[in-house]
Scaffold this motif. Structure first.
Motif, PDB file in Angstrom:
ATOM      1  N   ALA A 323       0.830  -1.205   0.000  1.00 39.57           N
ATOM      2  CA  ALA A 323       0.000   0.000   0.000  1.00 39.57           C
ATOM      3  C   ALA A 323       0.864   1.254   0.000  1.00 39.57           C
ATOM      4  O   ALA A 323       0.586   2.218  -0.732  1.00 39.57           O
ATOM      5  CB  ALA A 323      -0.930  -0.004   1.215  1.00 39.57           C
ATOM      6  N   GLY A 324       1.916   1.255   0.785  1.00 39.65           N
ATOM      7  CA  GLY A 324       2.820   2.404   0.809  1.00 39.65           C
ATOM      8  C   GLY A 324       3.523   2.618  -0.514  1.00 39.65           C
ATOM      9  O   GLY A 324       3.705   3.772  -0.958  1.00 39.65           O
ATOM     10  N   ILE A 325       3.915   1.534  -1.161  1.00 37.28           N
ATOM     11  CA  ILE A 325       4.564   1.634  -2.474  1.00 37.28           C
ATOM     12  C   ILE A 325       3.618   2.255  -3.497  1.00 37.28           C
ATOM     13  O   ILE A 325       3.991   3.143  -4.277  1.00 37.28           O
ATOM     14  CB  ILE A 325       5.020   0.234  -2.959  1.00 37.28           C
ATOM     15  N   VAL A 326       2.354   1.810  -3.493  1.00 31.84           N
ATOM     16  CA  VAL A 326       1.378   2.319  -4.452  1.00 31.84           C
ATOM     17  C   VAL A 326       1.070   3.792  -4.208  1.00 31.84           C
ATOM     18  O   VAL A 326       0.967   4.580  -5.152  1.00 31.84           O
ATOM     19  CB  VAL A 326       0.091   1.465  -4.402  1.00 31.84           C
ATOM     20  N   ILE A 327       0.908   4.192  -2.963  1.00 31.11           N
ATOM     21  CA  ILE A 327       0.616   5.597  -2.670  1.00 31.11           C
ATOM     22  C   ILE A 327       1.737   6.496  -3.172  1.00 31.11           C
ATOM     23  O   ILE A 327       1.502   7.553  -3.773  1.00 31.11           O
ATOM     24  CB  ILE A 327       0.375   5.788  -1.163  1.00 31.11           C
ATOM     25  N   ARG A 328       2.977   6.070  -2.970  1.00 34.08           N
ATOM     26  CA  ARG A 328       4.103   6.881  -3.458  1.00 34.08           C
ATOM     27  C   ARG A 328       4.117   6.968  -4.973  1.00 34.08           C
ATOM     28  O   ARG A 328       4.417   8.013  -5.549  1.00 34.08           O
ATOM     29  CB  ARG A 328       5.426   6.299  -2.941  1.00 34.08           C
TER      30      ARG A 328
END
Length: 476
Positions: A323-328
């Motif tokens: 999720a953090g990778i996608v948000i970035r």
């Protein structure tokens, strides 16, 4: 006429990963739509991590009462009310559910659409009579239990992780197909709550774990009365009118019919992709899930996939990491990529089995003989002695130069003790850092320092070192 909804980002799936993306995106000001056709919280909250650990906690309480005499504490054997145990499991789920609820996410500004979505174009999703157009989509539909192709299995019916926590009757004899983490966690929990348990594994139990570490768990499970059979072939499954299961087994040249009251299948999982109509969106997929690149983008670069459906590690914490990778990537346009060099995973048996990074076999495959294997037993940790939790060990892997590649722990609190090793791998630290920190005494955490310190033992006690010390002593 279909309702039209436009969004900056549309998340398909309200499990751990999907909820993390939806919450993060909305709080950063993006118009966010969340589509979920089942229960909010997904597999982890409703059928996986949360209920299984609640059941394991109840079983551990029962076991502690049975084994207290070694501490000079005696009393009657525990009386297990299995229905109340399951009440406890459901109460834990209910206590966490509000955090994952539709109401909470609406309060965060997320538009929640309850229904199953299917793509009708490269940038449009249909959910019932609603059509969602979004600049970016995130597929977070997770996975589900799958069953091996055994004759009669579908007709007989069986439990999976999605249904076993609804069972209110303690199994007289629980037969489990699958000797992986889920199967063995459930095996020990039910055995400790009074069930006879047999585990059937076609290959080797804990087949993906370090054999030195998994052997400790398997020994304990067998000592607790669990019948674990490896290398067996199931030729047929039947269930009679009374509800009794009959499992036809082939073990080498011999055959046997095993009977039991309940059957749990825990032999693998399958990504939830079939109903998404991914072809219409130009998204490639295979039996493992959606095909993604290192930035978690699918073959349609405006559509991402995270968690189990992305085809990598099937852990809740990986879904959160994704999720953090996608948000970035999707919101900040930063080229963030996944890095699986420090992925931790824990099997919550007793003793626990935890790993992070490379195990010994993977390290040897990658580095050959240019590694060092450091081990230390819980039996030499004083805190473990005080609590009579001395079974198990730590195994750490470094390069010859001391860079930490991975670690595995089997023993009490292994899931907590593995944390600093993950930090060390992520930070590309050398073993000296782990060896030099001051560990409070007496704690289980000393085992990491002691294992790290063993890296220096050969050089500290070499003939060359002794000669240097002797020479320096001449100068007083």
């Amino acid at each position: 006429m279909a309702t039209q909804v436009k969004a900056d980002i549309c998340v398909i799936g309200g499990g751990s990963g999907g909820l993390s993306v939806a919450a993060g995106a909305s709080q950063m000001g993006a118009k966010t739509v969340l589509v979920e056709g089942g229960k909010m919280g997904g597999d982890c909250l409703n059928y996986g991590c949360v209920p299984s650990k609640a059941l394991i906690a109840a079983a551990k309480k029962a076991a502690s009462l049975k084994n207290a005499s070694v501490f000079g504490v005696t009393g009657p054997d525990p009386a297990v009310d299995f229905s109340k145990v399951m009440d406890h499991v459901q109460e834990v789920i209910a206590s966490i559910a509000p955090h994952d609820s539709v109401e909470r996410f609406k309060g965060l500004g997320v538009e929640v659409i309850q229904g199953y979505g299917r793509f009708i174009s490269e940038n449009e999703l249909e959910v019932g009579d609603t059509r969602v157009t979004a600049r970016r989509f995130v597929i977070a539909t997770g996975s589900r239990a799958t069953a091996p192709p055994i004759s009669g299995l579908d007709e007989a019916g069986y439990l999976t992780n999605e249904t076993i926590f609804e069972n209110r009757t303690r199994p007289d004899h629980l037969i489990i197909i699958g000797g992986g983490p889920i199967g063995l966690e459930m095996a020990q929990a039910h055995a400790r709550l009074g069930s006879k348990v047999t585990v059937l594994e076609a290959f080797k139990a804990f087949g993906r774990d370090d054999p030195d570490l998994s052997a400790v768990v398997l020994k304990t499970l067998r000592e607790e009365g669990i019948d674990i059979r490896e290398g067996v072939k199931i030729s047929d499954v039947k269930k009679d009118a009374s509800g009794t299961y009959y499992i036809s087994l082939e073990e080498g040249a011999s055959s046997e019919i095993l009977s039991g009251s309940h059957l749990l299948v825990a032999a693998g999982r399958k990504a939830n992709v079939e109903e998404l109509n991914l072809e219409a969106a130009g998204v490639d997929y295979n039996p493992k899930g959606v095909v993604v690149d290192a930035r978690l983008r699918s073959t349609n670069k405006k559509i991402y996939a995270i968690g189990d459906v992305a085809g990598s590690y099937q852990f809740t914490h990986i879904a959160g990491y994704h999720a953090g990778i996608v948000i970035r990537n999707a919101l900040f346009r930063l080229p963030a990529k996944v890095d699986y060099s420090a992925v931790p995973w824990v099997t919550f048996t007793d003793p626990e089995l935890a790993n992070v990074g490379l195990n010994e076999a993977a390290a040897r495959e990658q580095y050959g003989d240019k590694i060092k294997v450091l081990t230390f037993p819980f039996a030499d940790i004083d805190r473990a002695r005080t609590e009579r939790q001395t079974e198990g060990m730590i195994k750490a892997i470094t390069t010859n130069g001391g860079r930490i590649l991975g670690a595995g722990i089997v023993g009490p609190h292994a899931g907590e003790l593995i944390h600093p090793w993950g930090v060390a791998i992520t930070g590309k630290l050398k073993i000296g850092t782990m060896a030099s920190f001051i560990a409070p005494y007496p704690t289980y955490g000393e085992i990491s320092k002691r294992a790290a310190g063993s890296y220096y033992t050969p050089s500290l006690f070499s003939s060359r070192t002794r000669a240097i010390v002797k020479f320096l002593s001449l100068f007083g």
